[in-house]
Scaffold this motif. Structure first.
Motif, short mmCIF file in Angstrom:
data_model
loop_
_atom_site.label_atom_id
_atom_site.label_comp_id
_atom_site.label_asym_id
_atom_site.label_seq_id
_atom_site.Cartn_x
_atom_site.Cartn_y
_atom_site.Cartn_z
N ASP A 36 7.52 -0.87 -5.28
CA ASP A 36 6.14 -0.77 -5.75
C ASP A 36 5.73 0.68 -6.00
OD1 ASP A 36 3.39 -2.18 -6.10
OD2 ASP A 36 2.98 -0.59 -4.66
N VAL A 37 6.01 1.57 -5.04
CA VAL A 37 5.56 2.95 -5.20
C VAL A 37 6.36 3.68 -6.29
CG1 VAL A 37 4.70 3.09 -2.85
CG2 VAL A 37 7.04 3.81 -3.33
N VAL A 38 7.66 3.36 -6.41
CA VAL A 38 8.46 3.98 -7.46
C VAL A 38 8.01 3.50 -8.83
CG1 VAL A 38 10.79 4.14 -8.44
CG2 VAL A 38 10.47 4.35 -5.98
N GLU A 39 7.76 2.21 -8.95
CA GLU A 39 7.28 1.66 -10.23
C GLU A 39 5.95 2.28 -10.63
OE1 GLU A 39 5.63 -2.64 -11.19
OE2 GLU A 39 7.82 -2.67 -11.00
N SER A 40 5.08 2.49 -9.65
CA SER A 40 3.78 3.10 -9.93
C SER A 40 3.95 4.54 -10.40
CB SER A 40 2.90 3.05 -8.68
OG SER A 40 1.67 3.70 -8.89
N ALA A 41 4.85 5.28 -9.77
CA ALA A 41 5.04 6.69 -10.13
C ALA A 41 5.69 6.84 -11.49
CB ALA A 41 5.89 7.39 -9.06
N ILE A 42 6.62 5.95 -11.83
CA ILE A 42 7.29 6.03 -13.14
C ILE A 42 6.33 5.66 -14.26
CG2 ILE A 42 9.13 5.00 -14.54
CD1 ILE A 42 10.79 4.81 -12.00
N ALA A 43 5.39 4.77 -13.96
CA ALA A 43 4.30 4.43 -14.88
C ALA A 43 4.79 3.95 -16.25
CB ALA A 43 3.36 5.64 -15.06
N LYS A 91 2.14 0.81 16.65
CA LYS A 91 2.20 -0.22 15.63
C LYS A 91 3.28 0.14 14.61
CE LYS A 91 -2.70 -1.43 15.92
NZ LYS A 91 -4.00 -1.50 15.19
N LEU A 92 3.90 -0.87 14.04
CA LEU A 92 4.92 -0.65 13.03
C LEU A 92 4.27 -0.16 11.75
CD1 LEU A 92 7.93 -0.91 12.32
CD2 LEU A 92 7.46 -3.24 11.54
N MET A 93 4.60 1.06 11.33
CA MET A 93 4.01 1.63 10.13
C MET A 93 5.08 2.37 9.34
SD MET A 93 0.30 3.08 11.39
CE MET A 93 -0.25 3.24 9.69
N ALA A 94 4.82 2.52 8.05
CA ALA A 94 5.70 3.30 7.18
C ALA A 94 4.83 4.13 6.25
CB ALA A 94 6.61 2.37 6.37
N THR A 95 5.35 5.27 5.84
CA THR A 95 4.66 6.09 4.85
C THR A 95 5.55 6.21 3.62
OG1 THR A 95 5.58 8.15 5.76
CG2 THR A 95 3.45 7.43 6.60
N ALA A 96 4.92 6.24 2.47
CA ALA A 96 5.65 6.39 1.20
C ALA A 96 4.92 7.42 0.36
CB ALA A 96 5.73 5.05 0.47
N THR A 97 5.65 8.41 -0.11
CA THR A 97 5.07 9.50 -0.88
C THR A 97 5.86 9.68 -2.17
OG1 THR A 97 4.47 10.64 1.17
CG2 THR A 97 4.44 11.95 -0.85
N THR A 98 5.15 9.89 -3.27
CA THR A 98 5.83 10.15 -4.54
C THR A 98 5.36 11.50 -5.10
OG1 THR A 98 4.13 8.96 -5.80
CG2 THR A 98 6.08 7.70 -5.11
N GLU A 99 6.25 12.12 -5.82
CA GLU A 99 5.95 13.39 -6.48
C GLU A 99 6.58 13.36 -7.87
OE1 GLU A 99 6.42 18.25 -5.74
OE2 GLU A 99 7.23 16.80 -4.31
N THR A 100 5.87 13.89 -8.84
CA THR A 100 6.37 13.94 -10.21
C THR A 100 6.44 15.39 -10.66
OG1 THR A 100 5.42 11.77 -10.72
CG2 THR A 100 6.00 13.19 -12.58
N VAL A 101 7.61 15.78 -11.16
CA VAL A 101 7.85 17.15 -11.58
C VAL A 101 8.32 17.15 -13.03
CG1 VAL A 101 9.15 19.27 -11.12
CG2 VAL A 101 8.54 17.74 -9.23
N PRO A 102 7.70 17.93 -13.91
CA PRO A 102 8.22 18.03 -15.28
C PRO A 102 9.63 18.59 -15.26
CG PRO A 102 6.03 19.03 -15.10
CD PRO A 102 6.49 18.76 -13.70
N LEU A 103 10.50 18.06 -16.10
CA LEU A 103 11.87 18.56 -16.15
C LEU A 103 11.91 20.04 -16.49
CD1 LEU A 103 13.78 15.64 -17.91
CD2 LEU A 103 13.84 16.28 -15.49
#
Length: 205
Positions: A36-43, A91-103
């Protein structure tokens, strides 16, 4: 019957390629969240190349899992991290972070090979460890060493000299731990990314 209306500014994303979804699922770290987070970042952009790397670390008696997803699109490098999050209430938790960098902003792609018995090395016959290091200027490392002069008998203090290196992400892939296929995928990804920086748009071959 009323037709559902699309919210302003929202566009449905393109599904991830099957091989990328499969790689995330194979990594085994909450694949629905990571997809989900990767799909959102790739847009909806085209996926030219990708690399999924999962690692497990041990902190005292705690096991922590971490997955990194790198995706090259025609214009961008997308980085996603997901890992376990320490919660005070346990509590069971996870964090997910995305970053986008121009080539165009990627400053370097470094691939370090560690090979046992290099005197008998032949491609495809030896296991190896590789470390993929990428830099785009978000994190800089300053390595300092005492400055030297040309006189071997000199005892004067010449201060220090150093080099600034961009070291934003570093992934180690081992044929023993991750398998030869994982090493091959990391090398293939690095070739695509290396050939895409500093130029125009990159396209899938």
């Amino acid at each position: 019957m009323r037709r559902a209306t699309q919210q302003p500014g929202h566009e449905p994303g393109r599904a991830l390629p099957a091989d990328l979804t499969e790689a995330i699922t194979r990594a085994g770290y909450y694949p629905s969240l990571v997809v989900d987070v990767v799909e959102s970042a790739i847009a909806g952009d085209e996926v030219v190349s990708h690399l999924v790397h999962q690692e497990t670390t041990f902190d005292s008696d705690t096991v922590r899992r971490h997955v990194t997803v790198l995706v090259v699109t025609p214009d961008r490098l997308v980085i996603a991290h997901a890992d376990d999050h320490a919660d005070p209430d346990e509590k069971l938790m996870a964090t997910a972070t995305t970053e986008t960098v121009p080539l165009t902003a990627v400053r370097g792609v470094m691939l370090t090979h560690v090979v046992a018995e290099p005197d008998t090395f032949a491609p495809g016959t030896h296991g190896r460890d590789i470390t993929l290091t990428l830099g785009w200027g978000a994190v800089s490392r300053l390595d300092m060493i005492p400055a030297q002069c040309g006189d071997p008998d000199c005892t004067a203090d010449h201060g220090f000299e150093g080099t600034i290196a961009s070291d934003d992400i570093s992934l180690r892939v081992s044929s023993a731990a991750d398998g030869e296929d994982a090493v091959g995928r990391a090398m293939a990804f690095s070739r695509v990314l290396s050939s895409s920086i500093g130029g125009g748009r990159v396209r899938k071959h």
